[in-house]
Each structure stands twice: as structure tokens, then as C-alpha cells.
Design a protein around this motif. Structure first.
Motif, short mmCIF file in Angstrom:
data_model
loop_
_atom_site.label_atom_id
_atom_site.label_comp_id
_atom_site.label_asym_id
_atom_site.label_seq_id
_atom_site.Cartn_x
_atom_site.Cartn_y
_atom_site.Cartn_z
N ARG A 40 1.17 -0.58 -2.46
CA ARG A 40 0.96 -1.16 -1.12
C ARG A 40 0.47 -0.07 -0.19
O ARG A 40 1.02 1.04 -0.18
CB ARG A 40 2.26 -1.77 -0.60
N GLY A 41 -0.59 -0.37 0.57
CA GLY A 41 -1.11 0.62 1.50
C GLY A 41 -2.32 0.10 2.23
O GLY A 41 -2.54 -1.12 2.31
N GLN A 42 -3.12 1.00 2.76
CA GLN A 42 -4.31 0.63 3.51
C GLN A 42 -5.55 1.16 2.80
O GLN A 42 -5.59 2.31 2.35
CB GLN A 42 -4.27 1.20 4.93
N LEU A 43 -6.58 0.32 2.70
CA LEU A 43 -7.86 0.70 2.13
C LEU A 43 -8.91 0.69 3.24
O LEU A 43 -9.07 -0.31 3.94
CB LEU A 43 -8.27 -0.25 1.01
N VAL A 44 -9.62 1.80 3.37
CA VAL A 44 -10.67 1.93 4.37
C VAL A 44 -12.00 2.11 3.65
O VAL A 44 -12.11 2.89 2.70
CB VAL A 44 -10.42 3.14 5.29
N MET A 45 -13.02 1.36 4.09
CA MET A 45 -14.36 1.48 3.54
C MET A 45 -15.31 1.84 4.67
O MET A 45 -15.39 1.16 5.69
CB MET A 45 -14.81 0.17 2.89
N PHE B 112 -7.81 5.06 0.01
CA PHE B 112 -6.56 4.29 -0.02
C PHE B 112 -5.41 5.24 0.25
O PHE B 112 -5.33 6.33 -0.34
CB PHE B 112 -6.36 3.62 -1.38
N VAL B 113 -4.49 4.84 1.12
CA VAL B 113 -3.31 5.62 1.44
C VAL B 113 -2.08 4.79 1.12
O VAL B 113 -1.92 3.67 1.61
CB VAL B 113 -3.29 6.05 2.92
N ASP B 114 -1.21 5.34 0.26
CA ASP B 114 0.01 4.67 -0.14
C ASP B 114 0.97 4.58 1.04
O ASP B 114 1.25 5.58 1.71
CB ASP B 114 0.64 5.43 -1.30
N ALA B 115 1.49 3.36 1.28
CA ALA B 115 2.36 3.15 2.45
C ALA B 115 3.68 3.88 2.33
O ALA B 115 4.29 4.26 3.35
CB ALA B 115 2.60 1.65 2.64
N LEU B 116 4.18 4.11 1.13
CA LEU B 116 5.49 4.74 0.96
C LEU B 116 5.43 6.25 1.09
O LEU B 116 6.29 6.86 1.73
CB LEU B 116 6.08 4.34 -0.40
N SER B 117 4.44 6.87 0.47
CA SER B 117 4.41 8.32 0.41
C SER B 117 3.40 8.95 1.37
O SER B 117 3.50 10.14 1.66
CB SER B 117 4.07 8.78 -1.01
#
Length: 750
Positions: free
Chosen positions: A220-225, A269-274
């Protein structure tokens, strides 16, 4: 986004994010393994951690063992790497259930153990079902499940690698192997190999990207394009959103984005947890070749060399709205033209020159062109064009794949632009000869003569592969001591083209060979081919040893490899193509320098994936090979032919530069400041000019084409952009060339 701490370091299309100020040093959470213990031979006990390897040699893991005292060794060998794995690795990972064992690339096949437990295998060993299958170009990126594989933290661990090398260089041959612990985000896959593209009429491209979660936990995280244009230095489009994937789940993301030379999508992509993340760069393809019109046009070479009295099958390459109707004036006796298919077949007439006027008609108009049959001793008067199975299927090629490829050549329109040969590379041979020495196809090729007849019925040529040694590179039967017999067999099957690969014969030549020793096996087969009642184009593959460009024609060859095998990387294009500059004077009709096959489309030597060349690099690749008057042999899996690759391969003006009947290769006239300019003389008195940006950024150069086409600046000229098929404005003076990194402008100037 402030939590992104890692510098971009590319591997396999996916990029790990590291601290933003650094450069190329290895990250502290990666343990490099630059050396290993090594021994030839085979013994299954070598996989065990307590095996005594103290007497083994120590070798580097970034270069072949042949270069380290084991020259000429083929067959089995083992590496054993002793490595202390620090427990601190676990503290730096947010997913310590896996250990990544990166073994770079190994020639040819391997299987690996960590502390006696299997962790990965690439390729097939000779004893495996299906037989040997080398994957020398594949990256070995193994993941060890620590719930099943014991790791001795802060103590000695043993990675054992069993290797089988078929021929040539063996073992490790690329960058240094390493050990690291992956992070959660590393399990997210969204590299270029997972993208598909559809081109829209407005010039934009619709991108479909398959994103997959390969780890057994939720992501789970955010994906930026972001779409970046290097010409302007601006971001053209940005989209961001949440992304969640269950373990093993995949999802297709879609965007419609602008594209053009050098333009790329940058994904992060950046992982929401870490807060850790990964990134990938996705070069966006763009189309340059205009669509063919409805009116007929005839393409391909204007001349064909053929031996008198031998069979001929030739497809007239032509485009236009179907149905097309073909006719010919002054077609020599013995040859007939199928008016519906455009296939010319029959027997080559007596020695002489036979100009034939070809005509193609449809409801939109008509086109005609003079095509000359030169009946005599010379074959391949223009560079061979077609397809070869190796870069797509390796030794796993089959009759069904070859027939499917032939149909695609015709149905896709590739054959209509001159792609006319279908060449089977290694892997077709039976395991043993018959009692009388006859060679046959294996179970994947039950009837070679029938396959040849099928290809000829489509107006295509039939190519085959062998070696002067006892075995081919893939360990199939070679022609050693059966040269005349095999040549006769090829002729009966209807073979039109032979690639003859040095392979195991290399081990039969002295370590300091003479030129005569290299020439001998090729001369034997050359004489055997010439004795056949069929014209068979002879392509020598011995990697440029003993300056083959000086003697290849003397042994009956029409083409000869210049270098080692090509890979789908820019570095390899530099090594195989741009390095040909000192030898272009040896090129002439029937005498072609071969920098190896084309690596566009889906390639992979048995596991096809999209070429790692960027779109700009692929345009340069095709441009340079055309300028070199090199054989154009596709190596891609045509069942995966995409719109960009088809557009790239069907530009009639670019291909005409390659097929020009003068038969001269380009000369490099400028090599400075990361710019190269190549000039090729053409049969009509014009010149083709290739301008290549060898640098790593978008750049501009002011060029006067008259300087290179006419020998003096300021003279009037008429120039066309061959890729875009349009005239340059004006009739003289300097032009400003703007090119992306590794991009090209290809001009014809008269």
C-alpha cells in the motif's frame, strides 16, 4: 515524498531509490562478492557447505574464467563463494524474510545453492529434459526464502554455483555479484517490460502498465507518474494516486500521455508503512514512419543475384490497398509471376543481365519499376534482409514457430518492404546422424524439405545454421567431416542461406592460430556449397577473428560477422555497430560486413521481452545498420510484434539506403564532442548522412549537409528526412539538428 532517501540505481528496468546526493558507490546494505573459488569438472558434493575447496583457484566474478587461466574450457565447472553475511542487513530492511542473491550474468546455464539449499536455476543442463539451453545474457537475481534456507549471520556462508558452458566464454561475465536484503517495495513490479502502448491520431500514446505485487504481503502506498521532456526540461504531465495490492495481485494502470524524441514517463512508488520506495523510467515510443498510401508502390532491392540454372522464389515487395495485381514485362523464360501474390518462381536463366519491368495495380492507381536479375556467380548483391530465430527462441525454435513467423512476415506487411528470408538458427538438428551419415531435423522439425517448400510458396527464402566443428554452440550436431554431404542435404531441402558458426571448431584451432587455419573450415564448406545445384548465400560467423573482412569472400562467403554477439543494450550497439568504422572500405555487392542481428522488438534468447534499447536507440540502431549496408536480420519474436516495432521496420526510405544497389558502406567523417556523422554514397549520385548524438542528454548541432554530400559548405542541395519522409525546407545552408540522447537524424541529400 520527503521520506525518499535513495539514489536512482537501475537494475532490470526497476530503480531503487537511494540517498539523493551520492553517485555510483555500492550502498552499505549490499555485500559485494568480487571473487570466488573455481574448479572445472562436475561433482554434486560441491554444492554442500562443508566441501573442501581450499585447493581451488581464486577468480574474479566479473569476467569469464577463460580470461583467468582456463582458456578453452567448455562443459561443467563450479564456483564457490565464501561470504560473511552481517546481521546488520536485517536492521536495514523492512522485509527481512528474504535474502537477495544477485549473481549477475553467467555463461551459459547455472544452478545455485546457499548453504546447500537450492535457490535458483537459469537455463537447462545437458541432462535436463529438452537438453542444454544456455541463457548467457540473462540476469541471475535469486531470492532465498529465509524460512527454508539457513543463513549463518556474521559467519561464513557458502554460495555454490554449478555452471555449464557450451562454447566460447564461460561463467561470470558482467557486473560483480552481491547479497542484499530486499525491502517491501522491491516486490512491486512495474518496469518497461510490463508496458503496452497504443498510438492515437493526435500523436499521444495510451499506456497500459501492468503493476504486480510479487511478495507475500499486502502493498500500500502512493504511485506518481510524471512525463518528462528532455528537450524543454519540463514535466509535461503529472498524475498521482493511491495504490494497494494484495499479495500476488496485479493491476493494469492506464494513462494517455504526450510523447516524442527522448520523452519518458518517470514512475515512483512509496510504501506507506516504511516510506521506502522504488522508481522506474519508461521511455515512451513515438512513430516516425508515415503510413503507406492506398496507391501501389514497389519496394526492396532493384537487383537480384542468382546462379544460372538454379531454382528461384522471390516475392515482389509492394504496398497499396488490396487487392493488388502484379505483372512483369521481359521476365526471362523459365520464370513465372503469380499475378495475385506477386511471387516469382522457376529456374534462373543462363548467365546474363535481365532487366524486368515490374508493375503493380489496384483501384487507386499503378506503379512500375525496373528490377534486374543478374544471373552469374555473385549472390547477395544487396544485404540480406529477413528474420533469424536465435535472439527470440534460442535453441527452442520449432517448425511451428518458423511457419507462424513466415505468415506474420507476409500478413504484417514486413515482406512487402523486403524482409524476405526466414533463417533457422541453432537447435533444429537431430541428436545423431543416420547410419549413412545423413543429417535430419529433430522432433521439432519433422520434415525440413516440406518446411522449405512452405516458405518458398510464400515467396520467402529458407535459411539454416551449422558449424564446421563436431558440435554447434548449442551442442547440436555440426558439419565436421560431413561438409559435402550436409551441403547436398541443404540443397535438397531448398535452403537458400547458411549461417556457419565457428563454435566447437574454435577448440580445434591452435591457441595462436594462423589465418590459413581460420580459413580452412570455411573454405571446405564454401566449395561444398558452390558444388550444389542451388544458390546458397554463405554467411560466416567467426566473430571477426583474423580480419575475416579481408578474406571472407575468398572462401566463398557473402557476409561475415565482425564481432561477438550483440545484446539489446546501447553499449553493445556501440561495440558491434559503431566499431565497424575502420572496416567499411571492404564492403561491396556480395561482400557484407555483419555487425550481428537486430535487437528491436521482443528479444530474449528463449525468453523474449521488450528490447532494453530506448526508442531513440532503436532508431539509431536501424539507421546505423542501414548506413553500414549490413545484413538486416530481425531477431525478435514476431508473434509479439507491436505497432512501434512494425513502424520502425517498415520505413521504405530508410530500408532503401540499406538496399542501395551501389553496395557501399558509410564512412565516419566526424567523431568528436559526442557527435558522430556518417556518409554513405548512393547509386544515383546522392549521399545518405547519419547524424548521431552519442551523448547522454538532448543536444543541438549546426550542420551544413553540403559539406558532407558535396564536399563544400554553402553549395545548394536538396535534402530529405528519411525517417519522416519529408523534404527539409530550403535548398541549401546549415541546419540545426536537435537530437535526444543516443538519437539520430538520417538524411538523403542530392
Amino acid at each position: 515524498m520527503a521520506t525518499l532517501r535513495r539514489l536512482i540505481a537501475c537494475l532490470g528496468g526497476t530503480i531503487l531509490l537511494h540517498n539523493a546526493h551520492g553517485a555510483a558507490s555500492a550502498p552499505p546494505d549490499r555485500i559485494a562478492m568480487p571473487q570466488a573459488r573455481f574448479a572445472t569438472g562436475d561433482d554434486p558434493r560441491r554444492a554442500q557447505p562443508d566441501f573442501d575447496d581450499s585447493g581451488w583457484a581464486t577468480v574474479d566474478t566479473s569476467r569469464n574464467y577463460e580470461k583467468q587461466g582456463f582458456d578453452g574450457h567448455d562443459g561443467y565447472s563450479w564456483y564457490r563463494i565464501h561470504v560473511t553475511i552481517p546481521s546488520s542487513l536485517k536492521a536495514g530492511s523492512d522485509w527481512p524474510q528474504r535474502l537477495r542473491v544477485y549473481l549477475s550474468a553467467i555463461d551459459d546455464a547455472d544452478e545455485a545453492w546457499l548453504n546447500g539449499v537450492p535457490i535458483g536455476k537459469t537455463g537447462r543442463m545437458p541432462e535436463d529434459p529438452g537438453g542444454f539451453d544456455g541463457r548467457w545474457q540473462a540476469v541471475r537475481d535469486y531470492q532465498a526464502d529465509l524460512s527454508k534456507v539457513p543463513v549463518h549471520w556474521d559467519r561464513d556462508n557458502v554460495i555454490a554455483i554449478r555452471v555449464y558452458d557450451g562454447v566460447g566464454g564461460g561463467g561470470f561475465h558482467r557486473d560483480v555479484p552481491s547479497i542484499s536484503m530486499p525491502n517491501r517495495a522491491d516486490g512491486l513490479r512495474f518496469g518497461p517490460e510490463r508496458a503496452r502502448f497504443d498510438f492515437r491520431p493526435d500523436g499521444k500514446v495510451a499506456v497500459s502498465l501492468d503493476v504486480a505485487n510479487d511478495i507475500p504481503t499486502r502493498q500500500r502506498g502512493q504511485l506518481v507518474m510524471e512525463v518528462f521532456d528532455p528537450r524543454s526540461g519540463k514535466t509535461l504531465q503529472r498524475q498521482a494516486g493511491a495504490l494497494a495490492l494484495a499479495a500476488g495481485q496485479s493491476r493494469t494502470l492506464r494513462w494517455t500521455v504526450p510523447t516524442g524524441p527522448g520523452v519518458e514517463a518517470r514512475l515512483r512508488f512509496v510504501d506507506a508503512l516504511s516510506g521506502r520506495g522504488i522508481a522506474s523510467r519508461l521511455p515512451l515510443p513515438y512513430l516516425l514512419t508515415p503510413a503507406d498510401g492506398a496507391a501501389p508502390a514497389i519496394h526492396g532491392a532493384g537487383v537480384l543475384g542468382a546462379r544460372p540454372g538454379t531454382p528461384l522464389a522471390h516475392r515482389v515487395p509492394a504496398t497499396g490497398k488490396a487487392p493488388l495485381r502484379f505483372s512483369a514485362a521481359n521476365l526471362p523464360a523459365g520464370l513465372t509471376l503469380d499475378a495475385a501474390t506477386g511471387v516469382i518462381s522457376g529456374t534462373v536463366p543462363a548467365a546474363g543481365s535481365y532487366p524486368v519491368t515490374l508493375r503493380v495495380e489496384n483501384a487507386a492507381g499503378a506503379a512500375s519499376r525496373v528490377w534486374t536479375v543478374e544471373a552469374g556467380d555473385k549472390l547477395a548483391l544487396t544485404p540480406p534482409m529477413g528474420w533469424n530465430s536465435w535472439n527470440a527462441f534460442g535453441v527452442n525454435v520449432s517448425d511451428a514457430q518458423v511457419r507462424a513467423t513466415a505468415r506474420i512476415l507476409v500478413e504484417s506487411g514486413l515482406a512487402a518492404k523486403g524482409w524476405s528470408s526466414v533463417n533457422i538458427d541453432d537447435g533444429w538438428q537431430a541428436a545423431a546422424r543416420a547410419n549413412d551419415g545423413e543429417l535430419a531435423g529433430n522432433e521439432r522439425f519433422p520434415d525440413m524439405a516440406a518446411l522449405g517448400g512452405y516458405l518458398h510458396g510464400l515467396g520467402l527464402r529458407f535459411g539454416i545454421y551449422s558449424s564446421p566443428g563436431p558440435a554447434t554452440c548449442g551442442k547440436y550436431l555440426g558439419a565436421y567431416r560431413h561438409e559435402a554431404q550436409d551441403a547436398a542435404t541443404y540443397a535438397r531441402w531448398g535452403v537458400d542461406f547458411l549461417k556457419y558458426d565457428l563454435c566447437s571448431y574454435h577448440d580445434m584451432i591452435a591457441k595462436t592460430p594462423t589465418r590459413a587455419a581460420h580459413m580452412l573450415p570455411y573454405q571446405i564448406m564454401g566449395e561444398a556449397l558452390k558444388a550444389q545445384p542451388r544458390g546458397i548465400v554463405y554467411s560466416l560467423c567467426q566473430y571477426g577473428e583474423q580480419q575475416v573482412w579481408e578474406w571472407g569472400a575468398d572462401v566463398g562467403g557473402q557476409a561475415w560477422r565482425m564481432t561477438g554477439d550483440i545484446l539489446d543494450t546501447w553499449a553493445s550497439v556501440l561495440e558491434t555497430g559503431f566499431s565497424a568504422a575502420p572496416y567499411t572500405q571492404y564492403v561491396a555487392p556480395g561482400r557484407w560486413n555483419d555487425p550481428d542481428m537486430l535487437v528491436v522488438g521482443h528479444v530474449g534468447w528463449g525468453d523474449p521481452k521488450p528490447s532494453r534499447l530506448t526508442p531513440d536507440e532503436q532508431y539509431s540502431h536501424i539507421s546505423l545498420w542501414s548506413m553500414l549496408a549490413a545484413p538486416l536480420l530481425l531477431g525478435n519474436d514476431l508473434t509479439k510484434l507491436d505497432a512501434f516495432t512494425l513502424n520502425l521496420l517498415t520505413n521504405a526510405e530508410v530500408l532503401a539506403i540499406n538496399q542501395d544497389t551501389l553496395g557501399r558502406a558509410a564512412s565516419r567523417v566526424r567523431d568528436a564532442d559526442d557527435w558522430q556523422i556518417w556518409v554513405k554514397p548512393l547509386a544515383d549520385g546522392g549521399k545518405a548522412i547519419g547524424i548521431f548524438n552519442m551523448g547522454d542528454r538532448f543536444r543541438r548541432l549546426r550542420v551544413d549537409p553540403a559539406l558532407y554530400a558535396k564536399g563544400q559548405s554553402g553549395l545548394p542541395y536538396q535534402a530529405r528526412d528519411a525517417w519522416r519522409q519529408r523534404a527539409l525546407p530550403g535548398a541549401g545552408g546549415a541546419i540545426d539538428v536537435e537530437l535526444p540522447a543516443h538519437g539520430v537524424m538520417l538524411l538523403t541529400v542530392r
